[in-house]
Write an enzyme that holds these catalytic residues in place. Structure first.
Site, PDB file in Angstrom:
ATOM      1  N   LYS A 199       0.848  -1.202   0.000  1.00 37.44           N
ATOM      2  CA  LYS A 199       0.000   0.000   0.000  1.00 37.44           C
ATOM      3  C   LYS A 199       0.880   1.247   0.000  1.00 37.44           C
ATOM      4  O   LYS A 199       2.076   1.165   0.271  1.00 37.44           O
ATOM      5  CB  LYS A 199      -0.929  -0.025   1.214  1.00 37.44           C
ATOM      6  CG  LYS A 199      -0.206  -0.072   2.547  1.00 37.44           C
ATOM      7  CD  LYS A 199      -1.151  -0.485   3.683  1.00 37.44           C
ATOM      8  CE  LYS A 199      -0.413  -0.462   5.009  1.00 37.44           C
ATOM      9  NZ  LYS A 199      -1.226  -1.068   6.090  1.00 37.44           N
ATOM     10  N   TYR A 236      15.191  30.440   9.773  1.00 38.99           N
ATOM     11  CA  TYR A 236      13.912  31.056  10.156  1.00 38.99           C
ATOM     12  C   TYR A 236      13.793  31.135  11.669  1.00 38.99           C
ATOM     13  O   TYR A 236      14.132  30.184  12.374  1.00 38.99           O
ATOM     14  CB  TYR A 236      12.744  30.207   9.650  1.00 38.99           C
ATOM     15  CG  TYR A 236      12.386  30.430   8.203  1.00 38.99           C
ATOM     16  CD1 TYR A 236      12.166  31.706   7.701  1.00 38.99           C
ATOM     17  CD2 TYR A 236      12.231  29.342   7.360  1.00 38.99           C
ATOM     18  CE1 TYR A 236      11.809  31.890   6.366  1.00 38.99           C
ATOM     19  CE2 TYR A 236      11.871  29.511   6.031  1.00 38.99           C
ATOM     20  CZ  TYR A 236      11.665  30.784   5.539  1.00 38.99           C
ATOM     21  OH  TYR A 236      11.306  30.952   4.244  1.00 38.99           O
TER      22      TYR A 236
HETATM   23  C1  LIG Z   1      -0.369  -1.897   6.819  1.00 41.24           C
HETATM   24  C2  LIG Z   1      -0.890  -3.214   7.236  1.00 41.24           C
HETATM   25  C3  LIG Z   1      -0.021  -4.310   7.338  1.00 41.24           C
HETATM   26  C4  LIG Z   1       1.480  -4.174   7.235  1.00 41.24           C
HETATM   27  O1  LIG Z   1       1.954  -3.723   8.478  1.00 41.24           O
HETATM   28  P1  LIG Z   1       3.522  -3.547   8.783  1.00 41.24           P
HETATM   29  O2  LIG Z   1       3.526  -3.131  10.209  1.00 41.24           O
HETATM   30  O3  LIG Z   1       4.002  -2.474   7.871  1.00 41.24           O
HETATM   31  O4  LIG Z   1       4.167  -4.844   8.539  1.00 41.24           O
HETATM   32  C5  LIG Z   1      -0.572  -5.555   7.566  1.00 41.24           C
HETATM   33  N1  LIG Z   1      -1.911  -5.704   7.721  1.00 41.24           N
HETATM   34  C6  LIG Z   1      -2.773  -4.663   7.668  1.00 41.24           C
HETATM   35  C7  LIG Z   1      -4.222  -4.902   7.859  1.00 41.24           C
HETATM   36  C8  LIG Z   1      -2.288  -3.389   7.438  1.00 41.24           C
HETATM   37  O5  LIG Z   1      -3.137  -2.356   7.410  1.00 41.24           O
END
Ligand SMILES: *Cc1c(COP(=O)(O)O)cnc(C)c1O
Length: 393
Positions: free
Chosen positions: A58, A271
């Site tokens: 994702k 800044y």
């Molecule tokens: C993002 C996500 C993962 C992956 O998690 P990590 O901590 O990056 O390994 C796995 N399962 C779900 C449902 C997620 O939303």
């Protein structure tokens, strides 16, 4: 044509900048090591016995690029991918025509045709979503998400068991849940969720099941079930809080020195004039800032966080850690390079922001956040180059 060709750093350079701009290399540079990524997947897959590992890609594969990451993982043997949105699922489908693509963030009625057209597998987490899939997807595969204690997405365990006992209107191929505290091994919460998940699973018979994210894999084989869902560990981030990463480092971010200036003790920089120089100082002014996802919260001074976390982030050049000086700005960040020998660095050189010498998670901690947020927030101005990886064209 199935000729295999080895990718060189230049053969797959890409950026969103206009054609021709990639010769300029004026901004930051990201290097993504597809061999390290594939090694990480293989090692997580081996730790997932008696199950096997999928890959969570994702948010554009945690900022690393779906179009490059998915083929590299497919070549390593990964055949199941998880994304948050159907939009991302379509990109994975394009990169891996035969893979299973699970979409985590539920199902809207108006998106259902896109799922069936591209053979995306929705992860259904409510009776409402199950009804939508019953109407559009019919007997096409879906996954059922049960909420075992996170109170985010998913059917309650009671609802899931009731669904399992009913004449099913949809055809689940996977039962999954998500751990709330896997990154804190001392928490009791994971075991409670495991027990709850086992009860629901018993009601579902012998479809595949999945519970562990990256940190869950490190909780042991009880948590592996049939399919694990590593994300951050694939990309070299810390899965378990504060323990360093046992995985290979995948992403290197570098920024480029625009100017090196000398300022006298007692002058201020940046800044808000929040830094008064305690000594005569050499300052390397570099061409990335918070618009590139290098967090303002990582500033050396002049932000509220510095009263609780004393140090800002560091960069790395010529064998030395160099602190961020003053506030990170939109397009520019300054580093104190006084301790680096003058002839060791020059205009146009790169300072590592994170990579082999500066851990991603150390930068994240200095900014009061996590490696996930840094990776997924990397801006669009970086020049990306991919090394390693064996792709079939
Ligand atoms: C993002 C996500 C993962 C992956 O998690 P990590 O901590 O990056 O390994 C796995 N399962 C779900 C449902 C997620 O939303």
């Amino acid at each position: 044509m199935n000729a295999k060709s080895r990718l060189t750093p230049t053969s797959l350079e890409q950026s969103v900048l206009p054609t021709g701009a990639d010769r300029l290399l004026a901004g930051g540079r990201l290097t993504i090591d597809l061999d390290a990524l594939a090694d990480n997947w293989r090692s997580l897959d081996a730790r997932s016995r008696p199950g096997r590992a999928a890959a969570v890609v994702k948010a554009d594969a945690y900022g690393c690029g779906i179009a490059q990451v998915v083929p590299a993982l497919t070549a390593a043997g990964c055949d199941s991918f998880f994304v948050a949105l159907p939009e991302e699922g379509l990109r994975v489908r394009h990169a891996a025509p035969r893979a299973r693509v699970f979409v985590l963030n539920g199902l809207f009625d108006d998106a259902a045709p896109a799922f069936t057209d591209a053979d995306l597998i929705p992860v259904l987490g409510s009776d409402h979503e199950i009804a939508i899939w019953a109407k559009h997807g019919r007997r096409k595969p879906c996954a059922i998400h049960v909420d075992t204690g996170m109170n985010r997405l998913g059917l309650s365990p009671g609802e899931a068991i009731a669904f399992a006992g009913s004449a099913k209107s949809v055809r689940p191929v996977l039962l999954m849940s998500h751990l709330a505290c896997a990154d804190t091994p001392s928490s009791d919460k994971s075991r409670q969720q495991l027990e709850s998940f086992q009860k629901v699973r018993a009601a579902f018979g012998d479809i595949e099941s999945s519970l562990a994210n990256s940190a869950g894999i490190f909780l042991g084989s009880d948590y592996a079930f049939d399919l694990t869902r590593p994300g951050i560990a694939l990309y070299g981030g810390e899965a378990v809080d504060g323990t360093g990463s046992p995985m290979k480092q995948v992403v290197t971010a570098e920024t480029r020195i625009v100017q090196i200036r000398h300022a006298a003790k007692g002058e201020t920089a940046g800044y808000g004039a929040t830094t008064t120089l305690a000594r005569d100082t050499r300052i390397a002014v570099c061409s990335t800032g918070y618009a590139d996802g290098y967090p303002r919260a990582a500033s050396g001074s002049g932000i509220p966080l510095r009263s609780t976390i004393a140090e800002g982030a560091h960069g790395f050049i010529a064998g030395q850690r160099v602190p961020v000086l003053g506030r990170v700005t939109m397009d520019l960040t300054s580093f104190d390079v006084t301790d680096v020998p003058e002839d060791a660095i020059g205009i146009g050189d790169h300072i590592e922001l994170f990579g082999a010498n500066i851990a991603l998670d150390d930068v994240a901690r200095a900014a009061g956040t996590i490696g996930y947020e840094l990776l997924t927030g990397l801006g669009l101005r970086y020049h990306r180059r991919y090394i390693g990886g064996e792709l079939v064209f």
